[in-house]
Design a protein around this motif. Structure first.
Motif, PDB file in Angstrom:
ATOM      1  N   TYR A  14       0.873  -1.170   0.000  1.00 59.42           N
ATOM      2  CA  TYR A  14       0.000   0.000   0.000  1.00 59.42           C
ATOM      3  C   TYR A  14       0.913   1.224   0.000  1.00 59.42           C
ATOM      4  O   TYR A  14       1.752   1.392   0.890  1.00 59.42           O
ATOM      5  N   THR A  15       0.753   2.082  -0.982  1.00 61.99           N
ATOM      6  CA  THR A  15       1.700   3.173  -1.197  1.00 61.99           C
ATOM      7  C   THR A  15       0.977   4.424  -1.670  1.00 61.99           C
ATOM      8  O   THR A  15      -0.085   4.343  -2.299  1.00 61.99           O
ATOM      9  N   HIS A  23       8.092   5.990  -1.977  1.00 56.91           N
ATOM     10  CA  HIS A  23       9.044   5.824  -3.077  1.00 56.91           C
ATOM     11  C   HIS A  23      10.260   5.034  -2.604  1.00 56.91           C
ATOM     12  O   HIS A  23      10.774   4.163  -3.320  1.00 56.91           O
ATOM     13  N   ARG A  24      10.713   5.327  -1.416  1.00 58.71           N
ATOM     14  CA  ARG A  24      11.850   4.608  -0.824  1.00 58.71           C
ATOM     15  C   ARG A  24      11.598   3.100  -0.828  1.00 58.71           C
ATOM     16  O   ARG A  24      12.461   2.306  -1.238  1.00 58.71           O
ATOM     17  N   THR A  25      10.414   2.699  -0.391  1.00 53.83           N
ATOM     18  CA  THR A  25      10.090   1.279  -0.313  1.00 53.83           C
ATOM     19  C   THR A  25       9.962   0.667  -1.700  1.00 53.83           C
ATOM     20  O   THR A  25      10.428  -0.452  -1.946  1.00 53.83           O
ATOM     21  N   ARG A  26       9.350   1.400  -2.612  1.00 53.82           N
ATOM     22  CA  ARG A  26       9.229   0.894  -3.987  1.00 53.82           C
ATOM     23  C   ARG A  26      10.595   0.738  -4.648  1.00 53.82           C
ATOM     24  O   ARG A  26      10.805  -0.153  -5.469  1.00 53.82           O
ATOM     25  N   LEU A  27      11.536   1.608  -4.281  1.00 57.67           N
ATOM     26  CA  LEU A  27      12.872   1.508  -4.850  1.00 57.67           C
ATOM     27  C   LEU A  27      13.602   0.266  -4.328  1.00 57.67           C
ATOM     28  O   LEU A  27      14.337  -0.391  -5.080  1.00 57.67           O
ATOM     29  N   VAL A  28      13.390  -0.079  -3.074  1.00 57.08           N
ATOM     30  CA  VAL A  28      13.966  -1.317  -2.545  1.00 57.08           C
ATOM     31  C   VAL A  28      13.414  -2.519  -3.310  1.00 57.08           C
ATOM     32  O   VAL A  28      14.158  -3.408  -3.744  1.00 57.08           O
ATOM     33  N   LEU A  29      12.113  -2.550  -3.499  1.00 51.69           N
ATOM     34  CA  LEU A  29      11.483  -3.659  -4.228  1.00 51.69           C
ATOM     35  C   LEU A  29      12.002  -3.728  -5.664  1.00 51.69           C
ATOM     36  O   LEU A  29      12.272  -4.811  -6.192  1.00 51.69           O
ATOM     37  N   ALA A  30      12.162  -2.569  -6.294  1.00 51.86           N
ATOM     38  CA  ALA A  30      12.661  -2.545  -7.667  1.00 51.86           C
ATOM     39  C   ALA A  30      14.102  -3.011  -7.738  1.00 51.86           C
ATOM     40  O   ALA A  30      14.490  -3.749  -8.651  1.00 51.86           O
ATOM     41  N   VAL A  74      11.411  -0.335   8.983  1.00 54.02           N
ATOM     42  CA  VAL A  74      11.086  -1.726   9.280  1.00 54.02           C
ATOM     43  C   VAL A  74      10.801  -2.488   7.986  1.00 54.02           C
ATOM     44  O   VAL A  74      11.310  -3.590   7.761  1.00 54.02           O
ATOM     45  N   VAL A  75       9.994  -1.886   7.120  1.00 51.95           N
ATOM     46  CA  VAL A  75       9.626  -2.532   5.860  1.00 51.95           C
ATOM     47  C   VAL A  75      10.853  -2.749   4.982  1.00 51.95           C
ATOM     48  O   VAL A  75      11.064  -3.839   4.437  1.00 51.95           O
ATOM     49  N   CYS A  76      11.690  -1.725   4.843  1.00 51.27           N
ATOM     50  CA  CYS A  76      12.850  -1.826   3.953  1.00 51.27           C
ATOM     51  C   CYS A  76      13.860  -2.858   4.448  1.00 51.27           C
ATOM     52  O   CYS A  76      14.409  -3.629   3.654  1.00 51.27           O
ATOM     53  N   GLU A  77      14.120  -2.888   5.753  1.00 50.46           N
ATOM     54  CA  GLU A  77      15.071  -3.873   6.264  1.00 50.46           C
ATOM     55  C   GLU A  77      14.504  -5.286   6.162  1.00 50.46           C
ATOM     56  O   GLU A  77      15.245  -6.239   5.892  1.00 50.46           O
ATOM     57  N   CYS A 158      18.186   4.273  -1.216  1.00 52.65           N
ATOM     58  CA  CYS A 158      16.761   4.169  -1.529  1.00 52.65           C
ATOM     59  C   CYS A 158      15.955   5.266  -0.845  1.00 52.65           C
ATOM     60  O   CYS A 158      14.815   5.537  -1.236  1.00 52.65           O
ATOM     61  N   LEU A 159      16.545   5.915   0.161  1.00 53.29           N
ATOM     62  CA  LEU A 159      15.939   7.079   0.800  1.00 53.29           C
ATOM     63  C   LEU A 159      16.465   8.379   0.211  1.00 53.29           C
ATOM     64  O   LEU A 159      15.700   9.313  -0.056  1.00 53.29           O
TER      65      LEU A 159
END
Length: 208
Positions: A14-15, A23-30, A74-77, A158-159
């Motif tokens: 959810y974004t 965006h930070r989290t989406r960049l980790v996923l990408a 938490v999500v990114c790690e 990513c941040l």
């Protein structure tokens, strides 16, 4: 490939469409090349299922099967450990701690100024000035290595990269002094991973 219907995969994010932390989290996923359901939420219209999953209703919120996570760090790690290749955290504890402290300072110092600029009005100009000063104070960290604090791309990039991406849109001009920061951004912006991380709204902030 990013999908839009949560039922297609076990992983859903959810974004918002244009927030730095999302965006930070989406960049980790990408960067990980992970397929997931991207559920874009309007901040003032939170869906009922998000509030059922996350009592705070905050974004980003990650759902991995029966696990729900929130809080960007938490999500990114979690994603870095859940999908270990390529690794986005250094191996040694000292370097990992340095990256975490840097992320905390950016969240405390840079991101609130972005929120003020986006809100507009009289306080926006002062916030632009403060954001510019924060970035220029970090100039030695941009110069020290190919990436921020690290020779390889890491979670801190990513941040940082989403912040640098937004600077023209926020009307924050770093001038000639800030060229190393803009050069840093360009190294990341032209990667396939960064392009995949963008929403349609973020693409309009500047040209790839």
């Amino acid at each position: 490939m990013v999908q839009s219907a949560r039922s297609r995969t076990v992983l859903a994010l959810y974004t918002t469409a244009d927030d730095v932390q999302s965006h930070r989290t989406r960049l980790v996923l990408a960067a990980k090349g992970v397929t997931y359901d991207r559920i874009v939420v309007t901040p003032d219209e939170r869906p009922a299922d998000l509030l059922d999953l996350n009592p705070y209703g905050t974004l980003p919120t990650l759902v991995d099967r029966d696990l729900t996570l929130y809080g960007p760090s938490v999500v990114c790690e979690y994603l870095d450990e859940r999908y270990p290749h390529p690794p986005l955290m250094p191996i040694d504890p000292l370097s990992r701690a340095r990256l975490r402290i840097a992320a905390l300072r950016i969240e405390s110092d840079w991101l609130p100024e972005i929120d003020v600029v986006r809100a507009g009005g009289k306080p926006a100009d002062a916030a632009r000035k403060r954001l510019r000063e924060h970035l220029l104070m970090a100039l030695p960290l941009f110069k020290a290595s190919k990436f921020f604090l690290n020779p390889e791309m890491s979670l801190i990039d990513c941040l940082v990269a989403p912040v640098v991406w937004r600077l023209p849109w926020l009307k924050v001009d770093l001038g000639k002094e800030g060229k190393p920061i803009m050069d840093y951004g360009e190294r990341l912006f032209h990667s396939q991973g960064f392009a995949r991380s963008l929403t349609a709204e973020e693409r309009t902030m500047r040209d790839l």
